[in-house]
Enzyme design. Structure first.
Site, PDB file in Angstrom:
ATOM      1  CB  THR A  83     -26.716 -39.831  16.711  1.00  0.00           C
ATOM      2  OG1 THR A  83     -27.491 -39.085  17.672  1.00  0.00           O
ATOM      3  CG2 THR A  83     -27.534 -40.040  15.448  1.00  0.00           C
TER       4      THR A  83
ATOM      5  CG  ASP B 286     -32.825 -42.877  18.842  1.00  0.00           C
ATOM      6  OD1 ASP B 286     -31.663 -42.875  18.387  1.00  0.00           O
ATOM      7  OD2 ASP B 286     -33.300 -41.936  19.500  1.00  0.00           O
TER       8      ASP B 286
ATOM      9  CE1 TYR C  55     -32.388 -28.453  15.184  1.00  0.00           C
ATOM     10  CE2 TYR C  55     -32.547 -26.205  16.021  1.00  0.00           C
ATOM     11  CZ  TYR C  55     -33.001 -27.519  15.998  1.00  0.00           C
ATOM     12  OH  TYR C  55     -34.066 -27.892  16.788  1.00  0.00           O
TER      13      TYR C  55
ATOM     14  CB  SER D 108     -32.078 -28.859   8.453  1.00  0.00           C
ATOM     15  OG  SER D 108     -31.929 -28.879   9.863  1.00  0.00           O
ATOM     16  CE  LYS D 109     -36.774 -29.782  13.992  1.00  0.00           C
ATOM     17  NZ  LYS D 109     -37.060 -31.216  14.292  1.00  0.00           N
TER      18      LYS D 109
ATOM     19  CG  ASN E  18     -33.717 -22.650  23.726  1.00  0.00           C
ATOM     20  OD1 ASN E  18     -34.289 -22.007  22.851  1.00  0.00           O
ATOM     21  ND2 ASN E  18     -32.413 -22.849  23.719  1.00  0.00           N
TER      22      ASN E  18
ATOM     23  CB  THR F 114     -36.980 -25.595  16.842  1.00  0.00           C
ATOM     24  OG1 THR F 114     -36.380 -24.465  17.447  1.00  0.00           O
ATOM     25  CG2 THR F 114     -36.546 -25.616  15.379  1.00  0.00           C
ATOM     26  CG  ASP F 115     -38.175 -21.042  19.646  1.00  0.00           C
ATOM     27  OD1 ASP F 115     -37.151 -21.693  19.309  1.00  0.00           O
ATOM     28  OD2 ASP F 115     -38.248 -20.415  20.723  1.00  0.00           O
ATOM     29  CD  GLU F 116     -32.841 -22.748  17.665  1.00  0.00           C
ATOM     30  OE1 GLU F 116     -31.933 -22.630  16.823  1.00  0.00           O
ATOM     31  OE2 GLU F 116     -32.691 -23.295  18.767  1.00  0.00           O
TER      32      GLU F 116
ATOM     33  NE  ARG G 144     -24.677 -21.283  18.695  1.00  0.00           N
ATOM     34  CZ  ARG G 144     -25.710 -21.755  19.405  1.00  0.00           C
ATOM     35  NH1 ARG G 144     -26.902 -21.203  19.295  1.00  0.00           N
ATOM     36  NH2 ARG G 144     -25.542 -22.767  20.232  1.00  0.00           N
TER      37      ARG G 144
HETATM   38  P1  NAD Z   1     -31.470 -34.880  20.884  1.00  0.00           P
HETATM   39  O1  NAD Z   1     -30.341 -34.471  20.013  1.00  0.00           O
HETATM   40  O2  NAD Z   1     -31.280 -34.983  22.356  1.00  0.00           O
HETATM   41  O3  NAD Z   1     -32.006 -36.301  20.416  1.00  0.00           O
HETATM   42  C1  NAD Z   1     -32.175 -36.626  19.069  1.00  0.00           C
HETATM   43  C2  NAD Z   1     -32.461 -38.129  18.995  1.00  0.00           C
HETATM   44  O4  NAD Z   1     -32.689 -38.452  17.610  1.00  0.00           O
HETATM   45  C3  NAD Z   1     -31.307 -39.000  19.478  1.00  0.00           C
HETATM   46  O5  NAD Z   1     -31.785 -40.056  20.272  1.00  0.00           O
HETATM   47  C4  NAD Z   1     -30.693 -39.521  18.179  1.00  0.00           C
HETATM   48  O6  NAD Z   1     -30.064 -40.790  18.330  1.00  0.00           O
HETATM   49  C5  NAD Z   1     -31.917 -39.597  17.283  1.00  0.00           C
HETATM   50  N1  NAD Z   1     -31.561 -39.529  15.864  1.00  0.00           N
HETATM   51  C6  NAD Z   1     -30.732 -38.628  15.266  1.00  0.00           C
HETATM   52  N2  NAD Z   1     -30.598 -38.914  13.954  1.00  0.00           N
HETATM   53  C7  NAD Z   1     -31.387 -40.005  13.722  1.00  0.00           C
HETATM   54  C8  NAD Z   1     -31.682 -40.774  12.561  1.00  0.00           C
HETATM   55  N3  NAD Z   1     -31.123 -40.480  11.376  1.00  0.00           N
HETATM   56  N4  NAD Z   1     -32.529 -41.826  12.684  1.00  0.00           N
HETATM   57  C9  NAD Z   1     -33.080 -42.138  13.887  1.00  0.00           C
HETATM   58  N5  NAD Z   1     -32.816 -41.468  15.016  1.00  0.00           N
HETATM   59  C10 NAD Z   1     -31.992 -40.409  14.930  1.00  0.00           C
HETATM   60  O7  NAD Z   1     -32.661 -33.898  20.526  1.00  0.00           O
HETATM   61  P2  NAD Z   1     -33.765 -33.258  21.480  1.00  0.00           P
HETATM   62  O8  NAD Z   1     -33.200 -32.073  22.144  1.00  0.00           O
HETATM   63  O9  NAD Z   1     -34.395 -34.323  22.272  1.00  0.00           O
HETATM   64  O10 NAD Z   1     -34.788 -32.724  20.380  1.00  0.00           O
HETATM   65  C11 NAD Z   1     -35.843 -33.552  19.900  1.00  0.00           C
HETATM   66  C12 NAD Z   1     -36.610 -32.796  18.838  1.00  0.00           C
HETATM   67  O11 NAD Z   1     -37.126 -31.599  19.386  1.00  0.00           O
HETATM   68  C13 NAD Z   1     -35.779 -32.384  17.632  1.00  0.00           C
HETATM   69  O12 NAD Z   1     -36.552 -32.571  16.482  1.00  0.00           O
HETATM   70  C14 NAD Z   1     -35.483 -30.916  17.871  1.00  0.00           C
HETATM   71  O13 NAD Z   1     -35.323 -30.238  16.653  1.00  0.00           O
HETATM   72  C15 NAD Z   1     -36.734 -30.488  18.597  1.00  0.00           C
HETATM   73  N6  NAD Z   1     -36.555 -29.352  19.519  1.00  0.00           N
HETATM   74  C16 NAD Z   1     -35.644 -29.414  20.526  1.00  0.00           C
HETATM   75  C17 NAD Z   1     -35.511 -28.336  21.399  1.00  0.00           C
HETATM   76  C18 NAD Z   1     -34.553 -28.379  22.558  1.00  0.00           C
HETATM   77  O14 NAD Z   1     -34.486 -27.389  23.316  1.00  0.00           O
HETATM   78  N7  NAD Z   1     -33.842 -29.449  22.799  1.00  0.00           N
HETATM   79  C19 NAD Z   1     -36.286 -27.197  21.218  1.00  0.00           C
HETATM   80  C20 NAD Z   1     -37.198 -27.160  20.159  1.00  0.00           C
HETATM   81  C21 NAD Z   1     -37.334 -28.253  19.326  1.00  0.00           C
HETATM   82  P1  TYD Z   2     -28.143 -23.950  23.093  1.00  0.00           P
HETATM   83  O1  TYD Z   2     -28.420 -24.646  24.391  1.00  0.00           O
HETATM   84  O2  TYD Z   2     -27.108 -24.515  22.182  1.00  0.00           O
HETATM   85  O3  TYD Z   2     -29.554 -23.824  22.361  1.00  0.00           O
HETATM   86  P2  TYD Z   2     -29.966 -22.949  21.038  1.00  0.00           P
HETATM   87  O4  TYD Z   2     -28.768 -22.483  20.352  1.00  0.00           O
HETATM   88  O5  TYD Z   2     -30.717 -23.946  20.242  1.00  0.00           O
HETATM   89  O6  TYD Z   2     -30.827 -21.840  21.564  1.00  0.00           O
HETATM   90  O7  TYD Z   2     -27.755 -22.451  23.416  1.00  0.00           O
HETATM   91  C1  TYD Z   2     -28.596 -21.621  24.174  1.00  0.00           C
HETATM   92  C2  TYD Z   2     -27.966 -20.239  24.217  1.00  0.00           C
HETATM   93  O8  TYD Z   2     -26.764 -20.320  24.987  1.00  0.00           O
HETATM   94  C3  TYD Z   2     -27.550 -19.723  22.854  1.00  0.00           C
HETATM   95  O9  TYD Z   2     -27.775 -18.311  22.808  1.00  0.00           O
HETATM   96  C4  TYD Z   2     -26.062 -20.016  22.769  1.00  0.00           C
HETATM   97  C5  TYD Z   2     -25.620 -19.900  24.222  1.00  0.00           C
HETATM   98  N1  TYD Z   2     -24.485 -20.787  24.629  1.00  0.00           N
HETATM   99  C6  TYD Z   2     -23.397 -20.239  25.312  1.00  0.00           C
HETATM  100  O10 TYD Z   2     -23.347 -19.027  25.583  1.00  0.00           O
HETATM  101  N2  TYD Z   2     -22.390 -21.077  25.699  1.00  0.00           N
HETATM  102  C7  TYD Z   2     -22.394 -22.400  25.419  1.00  0.00           C
HETATM  103  O11 TYD Z   2     -21.408 -23.116  25.761  1.00  0.00           O
HETATM  104  C8  TYD Z   2     -23.526 -22.956  24.733  1.00  0.00           C
HETATM  105  C9  TYD Z   2     -23.586 -24.407  24.403  1.00  0.00           C
HETATM  106  C10 TYD Z   2     -24.556 -22.091  24.359  1.00  0.00           C
END
Ligand code: NAD
Ligand code: TYD
Length: 361
Positions: free
Chosen positions: A38, A35, A162, A165-166, A191, A136-138, A297
């Site tokens: 960031t 890692d 985002y 790119s995914k 999510n 992600t499902d996005e 957004r």
């Molecule tokens: P996060 O943003 O909390 O963590 C990302 C981690 O990646 C951090 O520790 C950061 O330091 C590291 N990172 C970023 N750029 C890097 C680089 N260039 N080299 C090495 N490390 C790097 O993300 P998260 O929410 O834990 O998500 C993890 C994965 O799951 C992601 O790929 C995201 O797309 C996917 N995902 C997340 C969600 C969600 O709800 N959080 C849902 C679906 C998929």
């Molecule tokens: P988020 O947690 O950023 O996840 P994602 O956009 O990847 O689904 O947002 C979840 C939902 O909540 C999304 O519809 C945007 C909304 N949202 C708000 O209404 N207020 C906020 O401050 C944030 C961060 C998100």
């Protein structure tokens, strides 16, 4: 003893996954966490595991081919679990380029290095090697409010930088599967919520703001729908796909738990009211009066929903945590980790918050 290379293990889902794996397998596995740390990466998330002999942290960027190759050269990696990414939609709208760099180029570097380390001369791979790409499902775009779902066969239609790119990173993984017979799986999940989530995402942001009596920003009409998955259920799903996923297959992982954003905010407020001890001064202001509708957004996807049928029937995974339980566990964790929240919201977070929310009407 299997060696796991986890990228992005200091982030939200990655750190929960590492905790899950050590809880489940103890000393019988080895984990290397790569890692770059960031703003979203935080070694405090891994305090409890850092002293283990079977855990190693490597500070490196996934776009740094030399550093990643070195990790493969110095370790006999069996399984890659690739979480590292830029993960926040709002940030991608402000600054798309870093998403392309990390999510697309970074995934390409990870794939190249894994293939270089694993591929045999005859183009096959040793038994047991696998690259699991966490997505992600996005990538599937946005659904109407009509009861339809995303399936593994749904065409990709990402809207935000985002999700684009995914989607690109997923296509790269698919291209490796098709071209090099590369042993990979992709998981597209909904999510997540739970401990260690950075308070830029909806649930931890609302919990943190409510506890401080700050406004609760709800985008647009608050009726966008997300499908919420407790992070431990996700970690379990990943572990099961690593073990049982058929080579080259994609599995959607969802929580069976669709909710409008405004419902989420209301549930958090009600749960906080129930859980705050009698006499706690925060009880006086944690209320729906804090809710503030703000500018929507850009390009805001209306609804995400996964039917996790394939992973259930093929692999036997199902979400186990009801939202009412998961949110209580999450809030209890935030109550017990006020210092964690203070640390992650000091400094750069304030600047981010001001930029993102101050002028949002
Ligand atoms: P996060 O943003 O909390 O963590 C990302 C981690 O990646 C951090 O520790 C950061 O330091 C590291 N990172 C970023 N750029 C890097 C680089 N260039 N080299 C090495 N490390 C790097 O993300 P998260 O929410 O834990 O998500 C993890 C994965 O799951 C992601 O790929 C995201 O797309 C996917 N995902 C997340 C969600 C969600 O709800 N959080 C849902 C679906 C998929
Ligand atoms: P988020 O947690 O950023 O996840 P994602 O956009 O990847 O689904 O947002 C979840 C939902 O909540 C999304 O519809 C945007 C909304 N949202 C708000 O209404 N207020 C906020 O401050 C944030 C961060 C998100």
């Amino acid at each position: 003893m299997k060696t796991y290379l986890v990228t992005g293990g200091a982030g939200f889902i990655g750190s929960n996954f590492i905790h899950y794996m050590f809880r489940k397998y103890g000393d019988t596995i080895r984990v290397i966490n790569l890692d770059v740390l960031t703003y979203a990466g935080n070694l405090e998330n891994l305090k409890e595991v850092e002293g283990r002999d079977n855990y190693t942290f490597v500070k490196a960027d996934i776009t740094d081919r030399e550093a990643v190759s070195r990790v493969f050269a110095e370790n006999d990696i069996d399984l890659v679990v690739h979480f590292a990414a830029e993960s926040h939609v709002d940030r991608s709208i402000r600054n798309p380029e870093v998403f392309v760099r990390t999510n697309v180029l970074g995934t390409a570097v990870m794939l190249n290095c894994a293939r270089a380390a694993w591929e045999k001369e005859d183009g096959t791979y040793p038994e047991g090697k696998k690259f699991l790409h966490v997505s992600t499902d996005e990538v599937y775009g946005s659904l109407e409010e009509d009861g339809t779902f995303f399936y593994e066969t749904t065409p990709y239609a990402p809207h935000s930088p985002y999700s684009a790119s995914k989607a690109s990173s997923d296509l790269l993984v698919k291209s490796y599967i098709d071209t090099y017979k590369f042993p990979a799986n992709i998981t597209n999940c909904s999510n997540n919520y739970g401990p260690y989530q950075f308070p830029e995402k909806l649930i931890p942001l609302i919990i943190n703001n409510a506890l401080q009596g700050k406004k609760l920003p709800v985008y647009g009409d608050g009726k966008n729908v997300r499908d919420w998955l407790y992070v431990d259920d996700h970690a379990k799903g990943i572990d099961m796909v690593l073990k049982k996923g058929r080579p080259g297959e994609t599995y959607n992982i969802g929580g069976h738990n669709e909710k409008q954003n405004i419902e989420i905010v209301n549930i958090i407020l009600e749960t906080l009211q129930e859980m705050l001890p009698a006499g706690d001064p925060r009880r006086s202001y944690v209320s729906k009066d804090l809710i503030t509708y703000v500018e929507d957004r850009k390009g805001h996807d209306r609804r995400y929903a996964i039917a996790p049928d394939k992973i259930r029937t093929e692999i036997g995974w199902e979400p186990e945590t009801m939202f009412a339980d998961g949110i209580r566990k999450t809030i209890a964790w935030f109550f017990e980790h006020e210092e964690w929240m203070k640390h992650v919201t000091s400094g750069a977070y304030q600047k981010y918050y001001d930029e993102m929310y101050t002028d949002r009407s």
